[in-house]
Write a protein that holds these residues in place. Structure first.
Motif, PDB file in Angstrom:
ATOM      1  N   ARG A  71      28.440  16.528  55.286  1.00 37.51           N
ATOM      2  CA  ARG A  71      27.861  16.643  56.613  1.00 37.51           C
ATOM      3  C   ARG A  71      26.646  15.735  56.706  1.00 37.51           C
ATOM      4  O   ARG A  71      25.871  15.637  55.762  1.00 37.51           O
ATOM      5  N   PRO A  72      26.459  15.037  57.837  1.00 39.38           N
ATOM      6  CA  PRO A  72      25.302  14.151  57.967  1.00 39.38           C
ATOM      7  C   PRO A  72      24.003  14.955  57.872  1.00 39.38           C
ATOM      8  O   PRO A  72      23.903  16.066  58.391  1.00 39.38           O
ATOM      9  N   MET A  73      23.025  14.376  57.202  1.00 43.47           N
ATOM     10  CA  MET A  73      21.746  15.055  57.047  1.00 43.47           C
ATOM     11  C   MET A  73      20.839  14.718  58.220  1.00 43.47           C
ATOM     12  O   MET A  73      20.620  13.550  58.541  1.00 43.47           O
ATOM     13  N   THR A  74      20.311  15.737  58.843  1.00 42.88           N
ATOM     14  CA  THR A  74      19.359  15.539  59.923  1.00 42.88           C
ATOM     15  C   THR A  74      17.997  15.189  59.338  1.00 42.88           C
ATOM     16  O   THR A  74      17.770  15.307  58.131  1.00 42.88           O
ATOM     17  N   THR A  75      17.090  14.769  60.217  1.00 42.85           N
ATOM     18  CA  THR A  75      15.733  14.467  59.755  1.00 42.85           C
ATOM     19  C   THR A  75      15.086  15.703  59.143  1.00 42.85           C
ATOM     20  O   THR A  75      14.372  15.614  58.136  1.00 42.85           O
ATOM     21  N   SER A  76      15.361  16.869  59.723  1.00 43.47           N
ATOM     22  CA  SER A  76      14.801  18.117  59.181  1.00 43.47           C
ATOM     23  C   SER A  76      15.327  18.381  57.776  1.00 43.47           C
ATOM     24  O   SER A  76      14.574  18.795  56.887  1.00 43.47           O
ATOM     25  N   ALA A  77      16.630  18.114  57.578  1.00 41.92           N
ATOM     26  CA  ALA A  77      17.219  18.324  56.253  1.00 41.92           C
ATOM     27  C   ALA A  77      16.646  17.338  55.237  1.00 41.92           C
ATOM     28  O   ALA A  77      16.372  17.699  54.089  1.00 41.92           O
ATOM     29  N   LEU A  78      16.457  16.097  55.654  1.00 44.48           N
ATOM     30  CA  LEU A  78      15.867  15.102  54.772  1.00 44.48           C
ATOM     31  C   LEU A  78      14.432  15.473  54.406  1.00 44.48           C
ATOM     32  O   LEU A  78      13.999  15.278  53.265  1.00 44.48           O
ATOM     33  N   GLU A  79      13.711  16.001  55.375  1.00 36.64           N
ATOM     34  CA  GLU A  79      12.328  16.414  55.106  1.00 36.64           C
ATOM     35  C   GLU A  79      12.297  17.589  54.127  1.00 36.64           C
ATOM     36  O   GLU A  79      11.473  17.619  53.204  1.00 36.64           O
ATOM     37  N   LEU A  80      13.197  18.544  54.319  1.00 36.98           N
ATOM     38  CA  LEU A  80      13.278  19.672  53.392  1.00 36.98           C
ATOM     39  C   LEU A  80      13.611  19.181  51.987  1.00 36.98           C
ATOM     40  O   LEU A  80      13.022  19.638  50.993  1.00 36.98           O
ATOM     41  N   GLN A  81      14.533  18.239  51.897  1.00 40.28           N
ATOM     42  CA  GLN A  81      14.897  17.686  50.597  1.00 40.28           C
ATOM     43  C   GLN A  81      13.708  16.979  49.949  1.00 40.28           C
ATOM     44  O   GLN A  81      13.444  17.151  48.750  1.00 40.28           O
ATOM     45  N   THR A  82      12.970  16.198  50.751  1.00 41.72           N
ATOM     46  CA  THR A  82      11.799  15.485  50.231  1.00 41.72           C
ATOM     47  C   THR A  82      10.749  16.446  49.710  1.00 41.72           C
ATOM     48  O   THR A  82      10.160  16.240  48.638  1.00 41.72           O
ATOM     49  N   GLN A  83      10.493  17.526  50.468  1.00 36.81           N
ATOM     50  CA  GLN A  83       9.531  18.527  50.011  1.00 36.81           C
ATOM     51  C   GLN A  83      10.025  19.194  48.720  1.00 36.81           C
ATOM     52  O   GLN A  83       9.234  19.523  47.833  1.00 36.81           O
ATOM     53  N   GLY A  84      11.339  19.393  48.625  1.00 39.85           N
ATOM     54  CA  GLY A  84      11.906  19.954  47.413  1.00 39.85           C
ATOM     55  C   GLY A  84      11.679  19.042  46.217  1.00 39.85           C
ATOM     56  O   GLY A  84      11.329  19.497  45.122  1.00 39.85           O
ATOM     57  N   PHE A  85      11.867  17.730  46.426  1.00 38.77           N
ATOM     58  CA  PHE A  85      11.625  16.770  45.351  1.00 38.77           C
ATOM     59  C   PHE A  85      10.168  16.829  44.884  1.00 38.77           C
ATOM     60  O   PHE A  85       9.878  16.776  43.688  1.00 38.77           O
ATOM     61  N   ARG A  86       9.257  16.937  45.844  1.00 42.10           N
ATOM     62  CA  ARG A  86       7.836  16.992  45.487  1.00 42.10           C
ATOM     63  C   ARG A  86       7.520  18.249  44.690  1.00 42.10           C
ATOM     64  O   ARG A  86       6.728  18.213  43.747  1.00 42.10           O
ATOM     65  N   LEU A  87       8.158  19.334  45.067  1.00 39.81           N
ATOM     66  CA  LEU A  87       7.940  20.587  44.331  1.00 39.81           C
ATOM     67  C   LEU A  87       8.456  20.459  42.900  1.00 39.81           C
ATOM     68  O   LEU A  87       7.789  20.892  41.946  1.00 39.81           O
ATOM     69  N   VAL A  88       9.623  19.838  42.736  1.00 39.90           N
ATOM     70  CA  VAL A  88      10.161  19.651  41.388  1.00 39.90           C
ATOM     71  C   VAL A  88       9.230  18.748  40.576  1.00 39.90           C
ATOM     72  O   VAL A  88       9.010  18.980  39.379  1.00 39.90           O
ATOM     73  N   GLU A  89       8.674  17.708  41.214  1.00 39.29           N
ATOM     74  CA  GLU A  89       7.735  16.833  40.514  1.00 39.29           C
ATOM     75  C   GLU A  89       6.547  17.619  39.980  1.00 39.29           C
ATOM     76  O   GLU A  89       6.109  17.433  38.837  1.00 39.29           O
ATOM     77  N   VAL A  90       6.004  18.512  40.818  1.00 40.58           N
ATOM     78  CA  VAL A  90       4.860  19.327  40.406  1.00 40.58           C
ATOM     79  C   VAL A  90       5.247  20.237  39.245  1.00 40.58           C
ATOM     80  O   VAL A  90       4.522  20.348  38.249  1.00 40.58           O
ATOM     81  N   LEU A  91       6.395  20.885  39.367  1.00 41.81           N
ATOM     82  CA  LEU A  91       6.829  21.828  38.334  1.00 41.81           C
ATOM     83  C   LEU A  91       7.088  21.129  36.999  1.00 41.81           C
ATOM     84  O   LEU A  91       6.781  21.671  35.937  1.00 41.81           O
ATOM     85  N   THR A  92       7.644  19.912  37.046  1.00 45.91           N
ATOM     86  CA  THR A  92       7.912  19.191  35.801  1.00 45.91           C
ATOM     87  C   THR A  92       6.623  18.668  35.170  1.00 45.91           C
ATOM     88  O   THR A  92       6.548  18.511  33.940  1.00 45.91           O
ATOM     89  N   LYS A  93       5.614  18.407  36.004  1.00 44.90           N
ATOM     90  CA  LYS A  93       4.324  17.999  35.443  1.00 44.90           C
ATOM     91  C   LYS A  93       3.639  19.182  34.761  1.00 44.90           C
ATOM     92  O   LYS A  93       2.996  19.028  33.719  1.00 44.90           O
TER      93      LYS A  93
END
Length: 237
Positions: A71-93
């Protein structure tokens, strides 16, 4: 934040220990009160981090594990994914072993890495807001970090090769090639190298693209063969 709280707790504990000679003194009681407050704050911060980990694992599993229909990702979905990536970055640090200990997160990352949606977004980067151009770069870094923590999972090496099957212009992925060569030569054990060879032989006899076979040979097999006798390098493979 957790690291700062931990440092504060260590300092307050040291200050308390320096006044432990007279536990009835006002100085000791004041230091004890400060230490208890700092320790409580540190324990709350620990709990918040653990809660964040658990919450994200549930969210990422729900958000990323979709069926085979893209399914095509909306801007909201992309933003949620980006925030998720940032959270994973913090957790791995905070915890370098985080990815190796959370299979659901790694499974979701690998699913995204293999998805047609990510491939499409990389091919049509000009249609995406610049904020979301680093999707493939972030995913590749997560997979490299996971591979470093779990070298026994040799399948991820073949996953990483996928990026060189796709045209890209604005991002330099040469670090992946360097990582693959370095891992094959200096990190994997003989048994793990044998697993890579077995997987490569299976790939050769399969219906995969010729480009995939060539890249696998160039980045995984040839660097290792240059080390010496194949029987010594790959064992019984």
């Amino acid at each position: 934040i957790l690291s700062a709280k931990q440092q504060e707790e260590a300092k307050s504990k040291k200050a308390l220990q320096s006044k432990a000679g007279d536990k009835k003194s006002s100085d000791y009681q004041a230091a004890l009160k400060v230490h208890q407050g700092v320790r409580d704050a540190y324990e709350r911060a620990q709990k918040e981090v653990e809660d964040a980990k658990s919450s994200y694992e549930r969210q990422i599993s729900t958000a990323f594990q979709q069926d085979s229909k893209q399914r095509p990702m909306t801007t909201s979905a992309l933003e949620l994914q980006t925030q998720g990536f940032r959270l994973v970055e913090v957790l791995t640090k905070l915890d370098p072993q985080y990815l190796s200990q959370h299979n659901d997160v790694v499974r979701a990352m690998r699913w995204l890495w293999r998805s047609r949606g990510r491939h499409y977004r990389l091919l049509h980067e000009e249609e995406m807001p610049p904020r979301y151009h680093n999707e493939s770069l972030l995913l590749s870094r997560f997979l490299v970090s996971y591979s470093q923590a779990c070298p026994e999972d040799t399948d991820v090496l073949f996953d990483l090769i996928r990026i060189f099957l796709q045209p890209f212009a604005s991002i330099d992925f040469s670090f992946i090639k360097q990582f693959l060569v370095e891992t094959m030569i200096n990190v994997l054990t003989s048994d793990q190298k044998s697993q890579v060879m077995q997987r490569f032989l299976t790939l050769l006899s399969g219906d995969g693209s010729e480009e995939t076979k060539i890249l696998s040979c160039q980045m995984l097999i040839m660097p290792t063969l240059k080390q010496g006798n194949p029987k010594v390098v790959f064992g019984d493979a």
